[in-house]
Design an enzyme around this catalytic site. Structure first.
Site, PDB file in Angstrom:
ATOM      1  N   LYS A  87       5.114   1.104  -6.720  1.00 51.54           N
ATOM      2  CA  LYS A  87       5.510   0.637  -8.050  1.00 51.54           C
ATOM      3  C   LYS A  87       4.392   0.747  -9.087  1.00 51.54           C
ATOM      4  CE  LYS A  87       6.721  -3.495  -6.668  1.00 51.54           C
ATOM      5  NZ  LYS A  87       7.292  -4.872  -6.663  1.00 51.54           N
ATOM      6  N   HIS A  88       3.153   0.875  -8.633  1.00 49.39           N
ATOM      7  CA  HIS A  88       2.036   0.772  -9.581  1.00 49.39           C
ATOM      8  C   HIS A  88       1.158   2.021  -9.566  1.00 49.39           C
ATOM      9  CE1 HIS A  88       3.168  -3.440  -9.885  1.00 49.39           C
ATOM     10  NE2 HIS A  88       3.113  -3.525  -8.571  1.00 49.39           N
ATOM     11  N   THR A  89       1.763   3.188  -9.445  1.00 46.66           N
ATOM     12  CA  THR A  89       0.974   4.419  -9.328  1.00 46.66           C
ATOM     13  C   THR A  89       0.345   4.864 -10.640  1.00 46.66           C
ATOM     14  OG1 THR A  89       3.022   5.682  -9.613  1.00 46.66           O
ATOM     15  CG2 THR A  89       2.290   5.271  -7.357  1.00 46.66           C
ATOM     16  N   TYR A 109      -8.861   4.342 -11.683  1.00 42.07           N
ATOM     17  CA  TYR A 109      -7.667   3.503 -11.598  1.00 42.07           C
ATOM     18  C   TYR A 109      -7.259   3.387 -10.139  1.00 42.07           C
ATOM     19  CZ  TYR A 109      -2.867   1.860 -11.881  1.00 42.07           C
ATOM     20  OH  TYR A 109      -1.706   1.141 -11.692  1.00 42.07           O
ATOM     21  N   ALA A 111      -4.446   1.777  -7.765  1.00 46.13           N
ATOM     22  CA  ALA A 111      -3.126   1.134  -7.745  1.00 46.13           C
ATOM     23  C   ALA A 111      -3.109   0.034  -6.688  1.00 46.13           C
ATOM     24  CB  ALA A 111      -2.048   2.163  -7.447  1.00 46.13           C
TER      25      ALA A 111
END
Length: 228
Positions: A87-89, A109, A111
């Site tokens: 969900k947070h790629t 970044y 995830a």
């Protein structure tokens, strides 16, 4: 053309009463699979660090096992299923969601993710998707093409986008007895001798059947081994 090592490990796995159609060499170098006897896994994509699959579960081809940590015993998983969809790629609170921001820029970044968990005796229909962090309870049924974004209670039947509970397989008192029985810890041959079309009669008979342990093997890109 199949590599000699893949052919060897495929036969090694079959001799131990399991099926794993994906070539061992195609696994990620970071992936470890611990699977119990009787498991049948087709040609699937595996993108999870460590996954355990319980005895007598089958997973059809064209599935994606992504951010999922465990799948219980006696599960039936159809083709095209995605378990643990991330969900947070991409970042939502940066200038952009595009990865150019952390490619050769000095920024990073990472995830965050939470593993999905699939209980025992779960039936998942064709092309259904279970998001990361979701727990699917034992005995649940997920309808074809459903999108599961929240935890599914034991023995619930869910369907839709997003998936919602449409009914339960049994009354609450029977569900409680089924969960307490832990029937999936019995030997499959002994289970076959029970009147399986009559859950009440099965539950009575289960009391006299001892629990058993299932053999387990570990699969990595480096090869396979039996676990004690």
């Amino acid at each position: 053309m199949m590599r000699v090592t893949d052919w060897y490990w495929k036969r090694w796995i079959r001799r131990r009463g399991l099926k794993f159609s994906t070539a061992v060499s195609e696994l990620s170098s970071k992936s470890t699979l611990n699977i119990e006897e009787g498991v049948r896994i087709g040609e699937v994509a595996i993108d999870t660090r460590e996954l355990s699959v319980g005895a007598n579960t089958y997973i059809r081809s064209e599935c994606l096992l992504q951010v999922v940590g465990s799948i219980g015993r006696f599960c039936s998983i159809s083709t095209g299923v995605v378990l643990g969809q991330e969900k947070h790629t991409h970042p939502l609170n940066w200038l952009s969601t595009h990865p150019f921001q952390y490619t050769d820029t000095g920024l990073e970044y990472t995830a965050r993710f939470d593993l999905a968990t699939i209980g025992h005796d779960v039936w998942i229909g064709h092309a259904a998707m279970v998001m990361e962090g979701v727990t699917v309870g034992t005995g649940a049924v997920i309808a074809t093409r459903s999108l599961v974004t929240k935890d599914v209670p034991p023995y619930a039947v869910v369907a839709g986008v997003p998936a919602k509970v449409i009914r339960y397989r049994f009354p609450p008192e029977v569900i409680e007895r089924l969960l307490a029985s832990q029937w999936w810890e019995r030997d499959i041959e002994q289970l076959k001798a029970l009147p399986m079309n009559d859950p009440d009669a099965c539950l009575e008979a289960l009391e006299s059947i001892p629990k058993v342990g299932y053999r387990k093997i570990q699969i990595t890109r480096r090869g396979c081994q039996e676990l004690v």
